[in-house]
Structures are given as structure tokens and as C-alpha cells.
Design a protein around this motif. Structure first.
Motif, PDB file in Angstrom:
ATOM      1  N   TRP A  26       0.863  -1.189   0.000  1.00  0.00           N
ATOM      2  CA  TRP A  26       0.000   0.000   0.000  1.00  0.00           C
ATOM      3  C   TRP A  26       0.889   1.226   0.000  1.00  0.00           C
ATOM      4  O   TRP A  26       1.925   1.255   0.672  1.00  0.00           O
ATOM      5  CB  TRP A  26      -0.898  -0.014   1.238  1.00  0.00           C
ATOM      6  CG  TRP A  26      -1.815   1.153   1.403  1.00  0.00           C
ATOM      7  CD1 TRP A  26      -3.096   1.280   0.947  1.00  0.00           C
ATOM      8  CD2 TRP A  26      -1.543   2.361   2.145  1.00  0.00           C
ATOM      9  NE1 TRP A  26      -3.632   2.490   1.333  1.00  0.00           N
ATOM     10  CE2 TRP A  26      -2.692   3.165   2.084  1.00  0.00           C
ATOM     11  CE3 TRP A  26      -0.436   2.824   2.856  1.00  0.00           C
ATOM     12  CZ2 TRP A  26      -2.762   4.417   2.685  1.00  0.00           C
ATOM     13  CZ3 TRP A  26      -0.493   4.079   3.466  1.00  0.00           C
ATOM     14  CH2 TRP A  26      -1.657   4.854   3.371  1.00  0.00           C
ATOM     15  N   SER A  52      -2.950   5.744  -2.990  1.00  0.00           N
ATOM     16  CA  SER A  52      -4.144   6.154  -2.261  1.00  0.00           C
ATOM     17  C   SER A  52      -3.983   7.621  -1.882  1.00  0.00           C
ATOM     18  O   SER A  52      -3.181   7.965  -1.008  1.00  0.00           O
ATOM     19  CB  SER A  52      -4.316   5.301  -1.001  1.00  0.00           C
ATOM     20  OG  SER A  52      -5.439   5.739  -0.271  1.00  0.00           O
ATOM     21  N   GLY A  80      -6.894   7.996   3.361  1.00  0.00           N
ATOM     22  CA  GLY A  80      -7.824   7.848   4.480  1.00  0.00           C
ATOM     23  C   GLY A  80      -9.265   7.707   4.037  1.00  0.00           C
ATOM     24  O   GLY A  80      -9.623   8.035   2.903  1.00  0.00           O
ATOM     25  N   LEU A  81     -10.103   7.195   4.938  1.00  0.00           N
ATOM     26  CA  LEU A  81     -11.532   7.105   4.666  1.00  0.00           C
ATOM     27  C   LEU A  81     -12.195   8.454   4.908  1.00  0.00           C
ATOM     28  O   LEU A  81     -11.706   9.274   5.684  1.00  0.00           O
ATOM     29  CB  LEU A  81     -12.176   6.040   5.559  1.00  0.00           C
ATOM     30  CG  LEU A  81     -11.657   4.604   5.399  1.00  0.00           C
ATOM     31  CD1 LEU A  81     -12.566   3.644   6.160  1.00  0.00           C
ATOM     32  CD2 LEU A  81     -11.560   4.199   3.936  1.00  0.00           C
ATOM     33  N   SER A  91      -8.453   8.370  10.245  1.00  0.00           N
ATOM     34  CA  SER A  91      -9.013   8.029   8.933  1.00  0.00           C
ATOM     35  C   SER A  91      -8.018   7.216   8.113  1.00  0.00           C
ATOM     36  O   SER A  91      -8.406   6.304   7.374  1.00  0.00           O
ATOM     37  CB  SER A  91      -9.421   9.297   8.171  1.00  0.00           C
ATOM     38  OG  SER A  91      -8.300  10.002   7.676  1.00  0.00           O
ATOM     39  N   GLU A 136      -8.337   3.194   6.847  1.00  0.00           N
ATOM     40  CA  GLU A 136      -8.063   2.663   5.513  1.00  0.00           C
ATOM     41  C   GLU A 136      -7.113   1.467   5.584  1.00  0.00           C
ATOM     42  O   GLU A 136      -7.285   0.486   4.868  1.00  0.00           O
ATOM     43  CB  GLU A 136      -7.482   3.744   4.614  1.00  0.00           C
ATOM     44  CG  GLU A 136      -7.177   3.227   3.204  1.00  0.00           C
ATOM     45  CD  GLU A 136      -6.823   4.324   2.219  1.00  0.00           C
ATOM     46  OE1 GLU A 136      -6.263   3.993   1.164  1.00  0.00           O
ATOM     47  OE2 GLU A 136      -7.109   5.507   2.505  1.00  0.00           O
ATOM     48  N   ARG A 147      -9.125  -1.501   6.507  1.00  0.00           N
ATOM     49  CA  ARG A 147      -9.969  -1.933   5.390  1.00  0.00           C
ATOM     50  C   ARG A 147      -9.154  -2.686   4.349  1.00  0.00           C
ATOM     51  O   ARG A 147      -9.574  -3.741   3.857  1.00  0.00           O
ATOM     52  CB  ARG A 147     -10.649  -0.720   4.740  1.00  0.00           C
ATOM     53  CG  ARG A 147     -11.618  -1.120   3.637  1.00  0.00           C
ATOM     54  CD  ARG A 147     -12.323   0.065   3.027  1.00  0.00           C
ATOM     55  NE  ARG A 147     -11.435   0.826   2.162  1.00  0.00           N
ATOM     56  CZ  ARG A 147     -11.857   1.808   1.353  1.00  0.00           C
ATOM     57  NH1 ARG A 147     -13.133   2.156   1.345  1.00  0.00           N
ATOM     58  NH2 ARG A 147     -11.012   2.451   0.579  1.00  0.00           N
TER      59      ARG A 147
END
Length: 278
Positions: free
Chosen positions: A191, A222, A226-227, A240, A244, A247
């Protein structure tokens, strides 16, 4: 002969996820007792045994699913009725995915990096913080973490990246952020996240495209990271980002609704709430 515990240690050193299969229940005649263990690799290798035969064959057939989902599983079978074995008893096997520790490299030691790194430690990451500013990259701000006080660009070029490597780019310098993206973008990381606004990300991608970077790689980043929790403060942004990470770890791609938005199972199991029995 290698023990299951030595096998688990070796798998961790190799960076390979395996499944620890443990006999947790026995009733009647069975080939192994409770506590018997077996370590299973994704390529079919095993160390130890839970009894061989059809039972072991069934358990090994479930290894890919357990590794893919990361969710433990119980296998409860009657050896004669379910598997046609002559033992006559029943066995229960607990299959537990064992993943090697993942590492997180945080480029930057600023306001968002500090709480993000702290949460990452609690999530089980081995954290390395890279920032040339020795007044920011301190033991007091990042206790117990590995710290590199040097040029982040040089560190990124020399970094050995594998599918267990997570990277968060959160430096104080936009030009440095862009250079780090260009250096790391094609690596085999787990990631890669970039802290910043949508406008910042759009400008970066335009510049990277002009520099000849394959735009097919852009989707690997990404950003904004963060979400979407409405976060504003560094601590909220860190939460946040951590959300992520969780998730991604659990393969929950796409929209993840809040827990309060999921249906709440009623006590009766049929959608009708009832008063507790006294």
C-alpha cells in the motif's frame, strides 16, 4: 525434525503467510489427540500432522480460502460418517491464519505522521520514520520506533520493498513528496498513501505524466489518503488513515458503511426484538 513452532518462525522470516491447524476437540477413536498441530504453507508444504488421511486432505483444501480471507475457521467432522474413515470418532480442527509482521515506512515526521505512526504500532506494524529534521524526528515523538535521520530520497532509492511493505508519504515539502512518489510508484508495495488534497494529487499526476511516468501506475496511490470521515485535525486524519489500513488488510474494498448503518440482529434472530428472558 522441525517443530511447528520452528516452522512458524521460519515462515515469519521468509515473509510467508501460513495456516496453523490445531486439533481442538476429539470424541471417540481418532488418529491424533487434542493439541496436535500442523503448519500449512500456501504451496502445499506442511510441518507436523493432524492425523493424515481424508481429514488432513479436507483441511489442506481449505488453506487457500483461510489465507485469502484472513478469517480463522473451524472444521468439525465425524471421521466415519463424513469422511468414510474407519476410526469411528469425531474431530474438530481450528485453522488460524498466521501472517508475518508488516512494516510501515513513514516519510515525514510532522503533525499527521506522529499520530499515524503511533496508531500503526498498535495495529502491529514495524514502523520506520524517515525525516532529515532531527528536531522533529525524535525519540520523544516516535517512541520505540526505528528512526532514520537522512535524505528521504536516498532512503527511498535504497529501500527494499516487498508485498509486506506499507508506505505513507507525509513530508513537509511538496517537491519531496512528488519525488518520493516517482521513486516508489513502480515498487511491489502492499500500500502507498499520500497525504494531501485532491488538487495536490492532480498536480502531482500531471507532473509525473509529463516526466514520462506510466499513468497506469497512478491508481496504485491512495490519495487523498484515508476514509471519508470528515477528519480535519492531525489526530482525526490519522484515524481516517488507520481506518483505511484496516480496510485494506481485510480486503474490504469499496464503500465501507459505518457500523451503525448495518442492520442490528434482534435477539430472536427473526428481525423482531423481544424482551430478555428472565
Amino acid at each position: 525434525m522441525e517443530t511447528t513452532w520452528h516452522a512458524l518462525l521460519r515462515a515469519s522470516e521468509e515473509g510467508v503467510s501460513v495456516v496453523l491447524c490445531t486439533v481442538v476437540g476429539v470424541d471417540g477413536s481418532a488418529p491424533r489427540h487434542a493439541g496436535a498441530r500442523m503448519v500449512a504453507w500456501p504451496d502445499g508444504r506442511i510441518v507436523g500432522t493432524i492425523g493424515g488421511g481424508r481429514l488432513e486432505h479436507v483441511v489442506l483444501g481449505l488453506v487457500p480460502e483461510v489465507l485469502r480471507t484472513g478469517v480463522p475457521r473451524r472444521v468439525d467432522v465425524h471421521l466415519t460418517r463424513d469422511l468414510g474413515m474407519c476410526c469411528g470418532g469425531a474431530m474438530e480442527v481450528y485453522m488460524e491464519p498466521i501472517r508475518p509482521r508488516e512494516r510501515l515506512v513513514v516519510y515525514g515526521a510532522g503533525h499527521v505522521a506522529r499520530p499515524s505512526a503511533a496508531i500503526a504500532v498498535d495495529l502491529g506494524f514495524d514502523v520506520t520514520v524517515v525525516d532529515a529534521r532531527d528536531d522533529w524526528n525524535t525519540e520523544g515523538r516516535f517512541p520505540g520506533m526505528q528512526r532514520v535521520e537522512g535524505d528521504p530520497r536516498a532512503h527511498a532509492r535504497a529501500l527494499e520493498v516487498d508485498p509486506r511493505t506499507w508506505i505513507l508519504v507525509a513530508t513537509h515539502d511538496h517537491a519531496l513528496d512528488q519525488d518520493l512518489l516517482e521513486i516508489l510508484l513502480a515498487r511491489p508495495f502492499a500500500w502507498l498513501g499520500l497525504v494531501g488534497s485532491r488538487a495536490k494529487a492532480a498536480k502531482f499526476f500531471l507532473r509525473l505524466r509529463a516526466a514520462g511516468v506510466d499513468e497506469g501506475l497512478f491508481s496504485r496511490v491512495s490519495t487523498p489518503v484515508g476514509l471519508d470521515l470528515g477528519a480535519e485535525t492531525p489526530a482525526e486524519i490519522a484515524v481516517s488513515i488507520a481506518a483505511e489500513w484496516v480496510r485494506v488488510r481485510h480486503g474490504r474494498a469499496g464503500a465501507v458503511p459505518a457500523l451503525s448503518e448495518h442492520p442490528l440482529p434482534a435477539r430472536g434472530g427473526d428481525g423482531v426484538a423481544r424482551a430478555p428472558r428472565r
